[in-house]
Design an enzyme around this catalytic site. Sequence first.
Site, PDB file in Angstrom:
ATOM      1  CG  HIS A 105      -1.818   1.162   1.367  1.00  0.00           C
ATOM      2  ND1 HIS A 105      -2.509   1.687   0.298  1.00  0.00           N
ATOM      3  CD2 HIS A 105      -2.165   1.920   2.444  1.00  0.00           C
ATOM      4  CE1 HIS A 105      -3.247   2.705   0.709  1.00  0.00           C
ATOM      5  NE2 HIS A 105      -3.054   2.875   2.001  1.00  0.00           N
ATOM      6  CD  GLU A 224     -35.644  -8.901   4.541  1.00  0.00           C
ATOM      7  OE1 GLU A 224     -35.155  -8.603   3.434  1.00  0.00           O
ATOM      8  OE2 GLU A 224     -36.246  -9.979   4.749  1.00  0.00           O
TER       9      GLU A 224
END
Length: 333
Positions: A105, A224
């Site tokens: 990185h 959900e």
Amino acid sequence: MAEVIKSGDLSLLSGKVAVLGFGSQGHAHALNLADSGVKVEVGLRPDSTSRAAAEEAGLTVKTVAEAVKGAQLVVFLVPDGSQAELFKNEVEPNLEPGAALVFAHGFAIHFGLITPPAGHDVFMVAPKGPGHVVRRFFEEGYGTPALIAVAQDASGKARDYALGYAVGIGSGRAGIIETTFKEETESDLFGEQAVLCGGVTQLIRFGFDTLVEAGYQPEIAYYECLHELKLIVDLIFEGGLERMHYSISDTAEFGSHRVGPRVVDQHVKDNMKKVLTDIQDGSFAREWIAEMERGRPSLVEYRNVLSETTIEKVGKRLRALGEREVTGAHGVS
């Protein structure tokens, strides 16, 4: 369109590779390179909790200073906040002439936490996946795509070394794309903050809270708005947005197109542009560096607050039921 490269000369990694760190990325790089026939030594602090795991995996483990001595490549796979001090105290005093510095990185180089001395190649090989995936795909005969970039080409072969290293960790099997330290760092920070981590988690929490505040059971809201997310992400990963829409019901697809833009609208994109500006001008980096220097008090507080939220408490209880029971509870088989 970027060129996708699938080859590199692994034989260029003819000397010792010192892998500093044995966390998520560290263990994957070290083990994949070793399995590819590269001589690897893992550099860890004497009190590192990762020492036993590295030794049990059959790798040679030494102190950071010992691993750096004689190494052809020195690979920084410790957290961003640890890299500057590690480089100053353990790496630079023991760095061999001409040894390459390798990063997964670009943060420490792009924002100037580390200033590499002249005469050393500095390049990046950044697999686009968490370490456990990089390792698992390698063992299964596949690979994880990777980005490569060169910040300093002292030998004239830094790009070749980067490609060889990428092949060594298995990325040649999937594809390698060239970038720059600037592009990788800024796009990676933006993706984490605005979409993959920050954006997604905030969307989940708002959705969960909206249902609960409207009187729906927290367990239903959890299934959900959080649990089923993996099913959707897997479809997107396998075949893009079109594959996901093809696989769901027509009702869900119509709602996605019609209602999604009402929730994530233009003002969200405007906020994303502001987030990107903060990354580009260094504002976020300065804030994070200051936070690290204070001992990360804000980060600790964020973790504590999250652990006390209803969504986390409900989730822990439902996950404890076991995967079979949780999957069956919301009708997905």
